[in-house]
Design a protein around this motif. Sequence first.
Motif, short mmCIF file in Angstrom:
data_model
loop_
_atom_site.label_atom_id
_atom_site.label_comp_id
_atom_site.label_asym_id
_atom_site.label_seq_id
_atom_site.Cartn_x
_atom_site.Cartn_y
_atom_site.Cartn_z
N GLU A 199 73.68 8.36 -9.91
CA GLU A 199 73.79 6.96 -10.54
C GLU A 199 74.26 6.60 -11.75
N LEU A 200 75.25 7.31 -12.23
CA LEU A 200 75.98 7.29 -13.66
C LEU A 200 75.29 7.57 -14.79
N THR A 201 74.05 7.68 -14.71
CA THR A 201 73.20 7.99 -15.61
C THR A 201 72.25 9.12 -15.73
N GLU A 202 71.60 9.59 -14.62
CA GLU A 202 70.48 10.32 -14.37
C GLU A 202 70.63 11.95 -14.73
N GLY A 203 71.83 12.18 -14.28
CA GLY A 203 72.16 13.74 -14.48
C GLY A 203 73.23 14.03 -13.56
N TRP A 204 73.40 15.52 -13.80
CA TRP A 204 74.72 15.93 -12.86
C TRP A 204 73.96 16.85 -11.89
N LYS A 205 74.69 16.91 -10.53
CA LYS A 205 74.55 17.56 -9.48
C LYS A 205 76.04 17.88 -8.57
N SER A 206 75.92 19.25 -8.44
CA SER A 206 77.17 19.64 -7.72
C SER A 206 77.16 20.41 -6.45
N MET A 207 77.95 20.45 -5.45
CA MET A 207 77.75 21.01 -4.33
C MET A 207 79.13 21.51 -4.19
N ASP A 208 79.37 22.87 -3.40
CA ASP A 208 80.47 23.58 -2.71
C ASP A 208 79.92 24.09 -1.38
N THR A 209 80.99 23.79 -0.45
CA THR A 209 80.66 24.41 0.84
C THR A 209 81.89 24.52 1.60
N LEU A 210 81.77 25.62 2.37
CA LEU A 210 83.28 26.19 3.03
C LEU A 210 82.62 26.63 4.47
N SER A 211 83.34 25.83 5.76
CA SER A 211 83.01 26.13 6.81
C SER A 211 84.14 26.34 7.64
N ALA A 212 83.95 27.28 8.73
CA ALA A 212 85.01 27.42 9.72
C ALA A 212 84.98 26.44 10.72
N HIS A 213 85.98 25.52 11.26
CA HIS A 213 85.95 24.55 12.25
C HIS A 213 86.74 25.08 13.55
N GLU A 214 85.95 25.14 14.48
CA GLU A 214 86.61 25.71 15.71
C GLU A 214 86.59 24.65 16.91
N TYR A 215 87.82 24.33 17.47
CA TYR A 215 88.06 23.29 18.50
C TYR A 215 88.50 24.31 19.81
N HIS A 216 87.93 23.37 20.70
CA HIS A 216 88.51 24.02 22.19
C HIS A 216 88.07 22.90 23.24
N LEU A 217 89.11 22.69 24.18
CA LEU A 217 88.91 21.67 25.25
C LEU A 217 87.94 22.54 26.38
N SER A 218 86.99 21.87 27.10
CA SER A 218 86.46 22.07 28.08
C SER A 218 86.45 21.16 29.19
N PHE A 219 86.76 21.62 30.40
CA PHE A 219 86.80 20.90 31.69
C PHE A 219 85.61 20.62 32.42
N HIS A 220 85.53 19.50 32.89
CA HIS A 220 84.30 19.16 33.70
C HIS A 220 84.99 18.44 34.91
N TRP A 221 83.85 18.05 35.94
CA TRP A 221 84.38 17.26 36.78
C TRP A 221 84.68 15.85 36.48
#
Length: 447
Positions: A247-269
């Motif tokens: 909020e430009l005034t209230e204090g500092w907060k920080s976040m760091d994340t690391l994720s593995a993202h896996e993509y694949h196709l699945s076939f349906h009728w």
Amino acid sequence: MKNATATRQSGQALPLAMVLLVAAAAVVFFMFNSGQLVQEKIRLTNTADAVAYSAGVLEARVLNYDAYTNRAIIANEIAIGQAVGLASWAKYAGTSASNISPWLNLIPYIGAALSAAMDYIADIMDVITYAYAAAVTLHDGANYALKLSQLAVHGPANAIALASRWSVMREVAQKNDPDAVVDLLPLADDFMGFTQRYESKDERKRMGRVVEDSRDTFMRSRNWNFGLVALCTGAQLRKRGSTELIELTEGWKSMDTLSAHEYHLSFHWWGVRCNHNEIPVGYGTAYSDDGLDDSGVDYAGSRSTNPSASNYADSTVAEGFEPYTLTGGAIPEFYDLSESVLTGANSKNPTTSMTIRVTKAQSSQRFSGGSGVSKPSGKLDLYQGNLAGSKSAAISRVEVYFDRPDGSNNGRQEYGSLFNPYWQARLVPVSASQRALAQLLQGRALP
């Protein structure tokens, strides 16, 4: 016969000589009085200029002190943000190492050693975050002291600054002429309304925007990708994170994340579907104060790109955080140019000025009508030179303005504010209205 004629001729010159002697004495006395009065006037004028300029220099120093302390506050705020960001990054690195460690045991021969190294890294990261927490405490305390120092310089309603200015004016007048008197109220003075203390949340956002714009690349975004995804097939590591001033005034907060993202196709009728899985790898957060509302903060895409890891990060706080602070790392109250000045007609070139009057009683001046030992009598009494209101007066006007040194602004114009210490003082001409007011105070209205 010759002696009688000579005596009679010398006696005829005596009356003429007496008349000339009286006239010469009057001229000499008039010149003496005029010279003494001019000398007193010059001395009083120089005193008025010295008093006005000294008052202007004090005002400029007050404004420059505000600017220096505001810059120090901004630097401390950035330091707090850096410490919070490094703590968050260290916690993320530690959790990444801990989560990777079990999988490293599957590597033949060196797996156990690599796993032990990851555990060691995780332990180290938990230790160093305490140092970052201590840095937050230190810089927050410094900002608290700086805001109190500004208040001590100004005082409520600028009372201390005005009292200091008055003291300097009196001292300078006494040093230049012990008999000079500075008027208690200046003829014109707008210094009281030139600055104001920014206290409310909305007011403090003015400095908050400066702080936010001063963040470096590490604080703004710690993002990277590794891997390839094409046609909904493949895997990619996505690192996201940033450090934000809430909020430009209230204090500092920080976040760091690391994720593995896996993509694949699945076939349906009914057709082909693109499936996506997020596997959190590392996560961590830190803050200068607990309870900061960061619900609308994305942390450079962390919540939107790595939502699962971000949820873990919310409950994975760096060791030592929340640190002890006086203000929670918030933007403190500070002084800047008043809103009326910043939005006024001269907002691009703000100045403050003051016109003062210095007087000296006739009885304290060295001429025949004052303290001089030569007192006229008879017809010479016409040349006493009585003063209006039985005193002499001199007025002077000083202006405090903002101006960068030549060549230091790279050809760009910088508007005056209390975020840069380039305030200076100069003597300027007195306006006609102020001169007329000074004459009225002395009981005269001259053309």
